[in-house]
Design a protein around this motif. Structure first.
Motif, PDB file in Angstrom:
ATOM      1  N   GLY A 187       0.794  -1.223   0.000  1.00  0.00           N
ATOM      2  CA  GLY A 187       0.000   0.000   0.000  1.00  0.00           C
ATOM      3  C   GLY A 187       0.829   1.277   0.000  1.00  0.00           C
ATOM      4  N   GLU A 208       1.470   2.811  -3.501  1.00  0.00           N
ATOM      5  CA  GLU A 208       0.210   3.375  -3.985  1.00  0.00           C
ATOM      6  C   GLU A 208      -0.030   4.740  -3.336  1.00  0.00           C
ATOM      7  OE1 GLU A 208       0.761   0.247  -3.245  1.00  0.00           O
ATOM      8  OE2 GLU A 208      -0.240  -1.062  -4.711  1.00  0.00           O
ATOM      9  N   ARG A 209       0.257   4.855  -2.031  1.00  0.00           N
ATOM     10  CA  ARG A 209       0.084   6.142  -1.357  1.00  0.00           C
ATOM     11  C   ARG A 209       1.019   7.200  -1.942  1.00  0.00           C
ATOM     12  NH1 ARG A 209      -1.303   2.709   2.938  1.00  0.00           N
ATOM     13  NH2 ARG A 209       0.852   2.362   3.578  1.00  0.00           N
ATOM     14  N   GLY A 218       2.086   3.256  -7.464  1.00  0.00           N
ATOM     15  CA  GLY A 218       1.668   1.851  -7.478  1.00  0.00           C
ATOM     16  C   GLY A 218       1.742   1.275  -8.894  1.00  0.00           C
ATOM     17  N   ASP A 255      -0.068   3.168 -11.631  1.00  0.00           N
ATOM     18  CA  ASP A 255       0.616   4.410 -12.006  1.00  0.00           C
ATOM     19  C   ASP A 255       1.832   4.118 -12.883  1.00  0.00           C
ATOM     20  OD1 ASP A 255      -0.988   6.138 -10.119  1.00  0.00           O
ATOM     21  OD2 ASP A 255      -0.056   4.796  -8.666  1.00  0.00           O
ATOM     22  N   SER A 289      -2.637  -6.605  -8.617  1.00  0.00           N
ATOM     23  CA  SER A 289      -2.510  -5.323  -9.318  1.00  0.00           C
ATOM     24  C   SER A 289      -3.887  -4.668  -9.322  1.00  0.00           C
ATOM     25  CB  SER A 289      -2.051  -5.563 -10.749  1.00  0.00           C
ATOM     26  OG  SER A 289      -2.080  -4.352 -11.474  1.00  0.00           O
ATOM     27  N   GLU A 290      -3.909  -3.348  -9.407  1.00  0.00           N
ATOM     28  CA  GLU A 290      -5.192  -2.658  -9.381  1.00  0.00           C
ATOM     29  C   GLU A 290      -5.991  -2.839 -10.667  1.00  0.00           C
ATOM     30  OE1 GLU A 290      -2.205  -0.013  -7.226  1.00  0.00           O
ATOM     31  OE2 GLU A 290      -2.243  -1.608  -8.704  1.00  0.00           O
TER      32      GLU A 290
END
Lengths: 401, 401
Positions: free
Chosen positions: A108, A111-112, A116, A119, B2-3
Motif C-alpha cells: 500500500g 500506492e500512497r 503503485g 501508475d 494489481s489494481e
C-alpha cells in the motif's frame, strides 16, 4: 568449466542490457537486485536523500558500512525524495526507460506515493514489477508489521532448527537473514522469467509479481505439508542427527569446534571405525547394517565423540578425509576465507573499494563459461547518490527525439 | 494484486514455451526444474528406468512418495538408460529440441556418458546448461563426495545456527535441505537469465552455468567476509537473541511451544510490558532505552519468559497481537496448514493426485497478476516414465521436415 573455448560473444554477462529500477531498502529487494546486477543487469537503486538505512548497519570504514560494499555492488545509486513532486516525476522518468522494477515497501505504501503498479504501468505498460513483502499483497495478515524473524518463524523453519526435548534453550536463529534472502532470490527469478516472456512478444504487457517472506520459507518444507494432510503427521526437529541414518551427526572437538561426519553406509562406517581405532566394534553384529546402527546409535555417537574430543577439528577432519569418510568441520568465516578451495575458485576475492580500500568480496553464486568471478564484480557499493548526475543526464539523453 | 484487470495475454505463466530437460536426481536439480515448471516451462525429467531415488524417500501412498507429488509436479517424466546407446541417442534428440538443460551428476559423470557440454552443444549450440554440484566444476575439492550437510557446514551456516557457549549439544541442522534448495534456486535463476540473453540474439550461443552447494550457502554471509578481511573479526553464533536489540528473543510457552517476540523499540517495549502486567518495570530508568535494555537483558528475558510459561503459545500470541507487539509462535506444519492467512492466500491447497488421491500442495513461491496459485499447479508428480509415449512421439513429430 566447459570443454570448448567460449565464443567471444558468450563472454558477456547474461543480463547485459536489462535495466532494473530498485525502490528497495534493508535486505530483500536490494538482495534481489544485487543478484541481477551480478548477472549483468543495469540496476539503478533509488534511495532517500539520507540513504538506505542498511548503510548504517554493522562495522564501517570512514563511515562506509562494509556490508554495503557487497550488498550495493554493481549498482548505480541515485537519491530521490519519493514524497516530493520532483522525486515522483524522476521515478516516472526512470520507469519509462526501464524493463523492470523491484520494491519492498509495506503493501500500500507505493500506492500512497502515487507510484503503485497502475501508475507505473500508465507510464510503461511493459514494465515488470516485483514486489516483496512480509506476508504478501493480500490476505488477512497483509498489514501486520513484518520483522526479520517472521518468515523463519511462520514459514516453518525455526520450529525445525532445534535440538528437541534435549534443551531448555530456544531454537536458534539461522544466523543470517534467511527469509529476506529467499524472498529476494524468488523476486529476482520471477522478474527474469517475466522479462523473458515480455522480450519475445511485442504485444506483451508487464506483470506484477508478488513475493513474500512467509511463502518463500514455506516453499522449502519438502513433503511435510502433504504428510500432514494425509496422515496428520507434524514433522518435529531432529537436531544435528538424522534419525534414519547412523552414524551421522556433528561431534565436539578439542578446540571447541564441531565436526560433521556422515558415516552411515556400511563401507564408510567400517572405514570410519578403523580410522578411530575401533575396527573391532565395527565388526560386532549389532552394528552390521544401518537399521541396527540406528537402534544402537547412542553408543556409536559416544565412541566417535570420545575420539573427536581428543583432536582439534581440522586434524580430525584430515584423518577422516584420508580414510575417505565424508566429513566437514563447521566452517567459521576464517575457515572460509583461508580455505584453498575457496581461494582457487575465487569464491573469496580481494577487490579495491574506493571508499574503503582493499576489501574481501564473495563471488557471485553462479558462474558462466567465459566469465571469471572477478569480472562479475564490476564495482563495489557506491555512496548514496553517487550516480545522480550520470543517471539523470542519461535520462535526458535518452528522452531526446 | 494489481489494481488493473489483467490483460488476457498476461494470464499465462511467464515461462510458457520454454523447454527444459532435467538430467537430475535427489534434490538440487529437480528443485530447480520444479520452480521452472511452476513458472510455466515445459520440463522433461529424464529418469533411470527404476526412477529417481527420491521416489523412495519418506512416506508413501500405494508406493508413491508423497513428497514427489510436489517435487515432481508440472513435469513430464521419461525413463532412459543413460548408459545405453539408445538412451544417449534419445537424450541428444531431446536436447536438439530444447532451450535448456539442468543436471546434478557428480562433476565428470555426464562427460563419461558422452553427454558433457561439448557433446550437447555439438547437437544444439544454443542450449543453456546449468550444472549443480557439491563444490563446483573445478577447484581442489571438485571430486570430493558431497553429502547433504556439506553446503551448510562449509558455506558457514551451521557454525551460526547455534546457541554458543550455552550448551553441549551440537548446532542443529536447518531441518530442511537448505543448501540443495539454494543451489537449485540459483541454477534456475542463472538458467532463465542465460535464456533471456539467447532469446534476443540469433547469433547467441548457449552458456554453461556452474552452481554449487558451498558457494550458494556462502552467498548469504552478508558482511561477514569483508569484516573478517578488514578487522579479523569472526562472526559467532548468537542463538535466538539479537545482541544489539532488547528485548528480542524466543520464549517458552505452557504447551511446550515457542514464541518469538520483537519488543525492542521504546514504544513497543512499553506496550509489551503493559500487556504482561509489568508497566511499572517498563518505567524504570535502567530500561529507558534500547542500549540500557541490552545491558539488563537477562532480567527482562526472565520476566517475559515467566509470563509466556503460563500460557499456551497461541494464547500468548493473541494477547501480544492485540497490544500490537510484533510476535509469532514458531509454526509447525499443523500451524501452517490450519492458518487462515495461508488458506486465504492459497499457500495451502487441496489438489487431486491421480496416484494418491486428494493431497495438500504448497503454492508456488511467486504469484503473477492474473494467475491463481491453483493454476500454477497444473498436475502432480507423475509416475516414472508416465510420459514416454507422449514425449517420444512429440520428438518424432517435431523432427519431421
Amino acid at each position: 568449466m566447459s570443454e570448448k573455448a567460449p565464443a567471444p560473444e558468450a563472454a558477456r554477462l547474461p543480463l547485459t542490457g536489462l535495466r532494473v529500477i530498485e525502490l528497495g531498502h534493508y535486505i530483500a529487494a536490494p538482495f534481489a537486485t544485487r543478484l541481477l546486477a551480478d548477472l549483468g543487469a543495469e540496476v539503478i537503486k533509488v534511495e532517500p536523500p539520507e540513504g538506505d538505512p542498511v548503510r548504517g548497519w554493522g562495522s564501517a570504514v570512514n563511515g562506509n558500512a562494509v556490508w554495503f560494499s557487497v550488498h550495493g555492488r554493481n549498482k548505480l545509486s541515485v537519491t530521490l525524495d519519493l514524497k516530493s513532486a520532483e522525486g515522483k516525476a524522476k521515478v516516472r522518468q526512470l520507469v519509462g526507460r526501464a524493463d523492470a522494477l523491484v520494491e519492498n515497501f509495506r503493501p500500500g505504501q507505493l500506492e500512497r506515493y502515487g507510484l503503485g503498479p497502475a501508475d507505473l504501468h500508465a507510464v510503461n505498460p511493459r514494465l515488470v514489477i516485483a514486489r516483496v513483502s512480509g506476508y504478501g499483497q493480500d490476505g488477512p495478515y497483509r498489514d501486520k508489521p513484518a520483522f526479520g524473524a517472521i518468515g523463519e518463524a511462520m514459514g516453518g523453519l525455526r520450529h525445525l532448527t532445534a535440538n528437541p526435548g534435549q534443551t531448555e534453550l530456544p531454537p536458534p536463529r539461522c544466523g543470517v537473514s534467511i527469509s529476506d534472502d529467499l524472498a529476494g532470490m524468488y523476486a529476482a527469478m520471477g522478474l527474469v522469467a517475466a522479462c523473458w516472456q515480455v522480450k519475445g512478444d511485442p504485444q506483451a504487457l508487464g506483470r506484477v509479481i508478488d513475493v513474500d517472506l512467509v511463502s518463500s520459507v514455506f516453499s522449502l518444507m519438502e513433503g511435510m505439508l502433504p504428510e500432514y494432510g494425509l496422515f496428520g503427521w507434524v514433522r518435529q526437529p531432529q537436531g544435528a542427527a538424522i534419525k534414519t541414518a547412523a552414524p551421522t551427526n556433528t561431534y565436539p572437538c578439542a578446540d571447541g569446534k564441531w565436526l560433521c561426519i556422515a558415516g552411515n553406509s556400511d563401507l564408510i562406517f567400517k572405514r570410519l571405525m578403523a580410522a578411530i581405532g575401533k575396527s573391532g566394534m565395527a565388526a560386532e553384529p549389532r552394528f552390521a547394517n544401518n537399521a541396527l546402527r540406528c537402534e544402537n546409535v547412542a553408543e556409536l555417537d559416544a565412541v566417535i565423540a570420545a575420539w573427536t574430543r581428543t583432536l582439534p577439528a581440522a586434524e580430525a577432519e584430515a584423518i577422516l578425509e584420508k580414510a575417505e569418510v565424508p566429513c566437514s568441520r563447521l566452517y567459521d568465516m576464517r575457515d572460509c576465507a583461508e580455505d584453498p578451495h575457496f581461494r582457487a575458485r575465487e569464491l573469496v576475492m580481494q577487490v579495491e573499494d574506493p571508499l574503503i580500500g582493499p576489501i574481501l568480496h564473495p563471488a557471485a553464486p553462479f558462474r558462466f563459461d567465459g566469465v571469471s568471478p572477478r569480472e562479475m564484480v564490476r564495482w563495489t557499493g557506491p555512496a548514496a547518490g553517487a550516480h545522480n548526475e550520470q543517471v539523470f543526464r542519461m535520462l535526458e539523453e535518452e528522452a531526446k527525439p
